[in-house]
Write a protein that holds these residues in place. Structure first.
Motif, PDB file in Angstrom:
ATOM      1  N   ILE A 155       0.861  -1.172   0.000  1.00 36.18           N
ATOM      2  CA  ILE A 155       0.000   0.000   0.000  1.00 36.18           C
ATOM      3  C   ILE A 155       0.898   1.222   0.000  1.00 36.18           C
ATOM      4  O   ILE A 155       1.812   1.349   0.817  1.00 36.18           O
ATOM      5  CB  ILE A 155      -0.964   0.024   1.208  1.00 36.18           C
ATOM      6  N   LEU A 156       0.691   2.108  -0.963  1.00 34.94           N
ATOM      7  CA  LEU A 156       1.472   3.318  -1.121  1.00 34.94           C
ATOM      8  C   LEU A 156       0.499   4.470  -1.315  1.00 34.94           C
ATOM      9  O   LEU A 156      -0.655   4.268  -1.670  1.00 34.94           O
ATOM     10  CB  LEU A 156       2.393   3.230  -2.350  1.00 34.94           C
ATOM     11  N   VAL A 162      -4.223   6.552  -3.626  1.00 37.02           N
ATOM     12  CA  VAL A 162      -3.719   5.380  -2.927  1.00 37.02           C
ATOM     13  C   VAL A 162      -3.418   4.331  -3.996  1.00 37.02           C
ATOM     14  O   VAL A 162      -4.239   4.104  -4.889  1.00 37.02           O
ATOM     15  CB  VAL A 162      -4.751   4.829  -1.926  1.00 37.02           C
ATOM     16  N   PHE A 163      -2.245   3.717  -3.922  1.00 40.62           N
ATOM     17  CA  PHE A 163      -1.868   2.648  -4.843  1.00 40.62           C
ATOM     18  C   PHE A 163      -1.771   1.349  -4.060  1.00 40.62           C
ATOM     19  O   PHE A 163      -1.113   1.294  -3.024  1.00 40.62           O
ATOM     20  CB  PHE A 163      -0.506   2.937  -5.491  1.00 40.62           C
ATOM     21  N   LYS A 209      -0.579   5.038   7.243  1.00 42.63           N
ATOM     22  CA  LYS A 209      -0.065   5.141   5.893  1.00 42.63           C
ATOM     23  C   LYS A 209      -0.821   6.166   5.050  1.00 42.63           C
ATOM     24  O   LYS A 209      -0.244   6.820   4.201  1.00 42.63           O
ATOM     25  CB  LYS A 209      -0.118   3.768   5.203  1.00 42.63           C
ATOM     26  N   LEU A 210      -2.117   6.320   5.300  1.00 42.96           N
ATOM     27  CA  LEU A 210      -2.895   7.292   4.517  1.00 42.96           C
ATOM     28  C   LEU A 210      -2.537   8.726   4.897  1.00 42.96           C
ATOM     29  O   LEU A 210      -2.519   9.612   4.049  1.00 42.96           O
ATOM     30  CB  LEU A 210      -4.389   7.052   4.727  1.00 42.96           C
ATOM     31  N   GLN A 211      -2.288   8.968   6.161  1.00 45.09           N
ATOM     32  CA  GLN A 211      -1.809  10.266   6.637  1.00 45.09           C
ATOM     33  C   GLN A 211      -2.632  11.435   6.105  1.00 45.09           C
ATOM     34  O   GLN A 211      -2.098  12.391   5.543  1.00 45.09           O
ATOM     35  CB  GLN A 211      -0.338  10.458   6.255  1.00 45.09           C
ATOM     36  N   THR A 212      -3.944  11.366   6.237  1.00 41.24           N
ATOM     37  CA  THR A 212      -4.792  12.485   5.835  1.00 41.24           C
ATOM     38  C   THR A 212      -5.669  12.900   7.000  1.00 41.24           C
ATOM     39  O   THR A 212      -6.275  12.047   7.657  1.00 41.24           O
ATOM     40  CB  THR A 212      -5.658  12.106   4.623  1.00 41.24           C
TER      41      THR A 212
END
Length: 261
Positions: A155-156, A162-163, A209-212
């Motif tokens: 997950i990136l 998001v990929f 990881k999403l950091q929003t």
């Protein structure tokens, strides 16, 4: 789920068509093709491009390296160079625009797919230090910043997308399209406007990881995108037809997402 949009810059018509066909069969979206730098730059400004495949030797005064440099001045994206040239001077010039990957001609489907995966991964992840890169290579572990989602999956994320690597290729969706997240044990579902993605990752790690700031936790098993909240009460949040619980210890964090005047 949106496909990854690709720009092809190649002066050989047969190779352009071959590349377009290969990429389409792999599930990517070829949104534009060009045989020279100025045309490529115009298309880059006109379309939403996620990744560019550029032959180093193309028509016109700009080669692929100069074209990539001008594209980066507008907006950085992962760039892959296609080349039959292997001299040191060419590679030295190419390195000045920080390409995500190289593909030497002739190439096959495996090398093409691998280069695209590597390009997306390197672009989405922060640069590794020499020490961490050495440790990763020695231990055969994932790069720092990537989380396993299953066998061979990552997950990136970038600012807008998001990929997720599934079935040996990256797929993408917009962060803004996420409605809410639901976790059960070590698995987390990401519910978007159109799809559901199940990740082998705990909810806390996915949020990390999403950091929003728009996606906040409301329960030990749930998080919501504040942009899509239709209504809420002390105990429940409604997004479209979905009812998401609000845990007592998470109410304060949820309310911080709203501005009161």
């Amino acid at each position: 789920m949106d496909p990854i949009n690709i720009l092809i810059v190649e002066d050989e018509a047969i190779l352009r068509m071959d590349l377009s066909q290969r990429l389409s069969q792999m599930g990517y979206q070829v949104v534009a093709v060009a045989d020279n730098g100025p045309r490529a730059l115009a298309l880059y400004q006109e379309h939403s491009i996620d990744l560019a495949l550029l032959d180093i030797h193309i028509l016109g005064e700009w080669d692929g390296i100069e074209t990539a440099r001008r594209m980066r001045q507008i907006r950085p994206i992962p760039v892959i160079f296609l080349t039959g040239l292997t001299d040191n001077d060419t590679f030295a010039r190419a390195r000045t625009v920080s390409p995500a990957a190289y593909i030497s001609k002739p190439f096959n489907d495996f090398s093409l797919r691998s280069a695209i995966d590597l390009a997306v991964q390197n672009f989405a992840l922060p640069p590794a230090t020499d020490e961490s890169a050495t440790e990763s290579t020695a231990d055969h572990t994932l790069p720092e910043g990537a989380e396993p989602i299953g066998k061979g999956e990552l997950i990136l994320h970038t600012r807008e997308y998001v990929f997720i690597k599934q079935n040996y290729r990256f797929t993408k969706f917009r962060i803004d399209d996420v409605l809410y997240l639901h976790s059960e044990g070590n698995y987390t579902d990401i519910i978007t406007k159109e799809s559901k993605y199940t990740l082998r990752l705990v909810l806390g790690k996915v949020l990390e990881k999403l950091q929003t700031p728009d996606i906040v936790r409301t329960h030990r098993s749930y998080a919501v995108n504040l942009r899509h909240v239709d209504s809420f009460s002390e105990h429940e949040i409604y997004i479209r037809s979905h009812c998401i619980p609000v845990g007592r210890s998470y109410r304060g964090e949820f309310m911080k997402g709203f501005e009161f005047k």
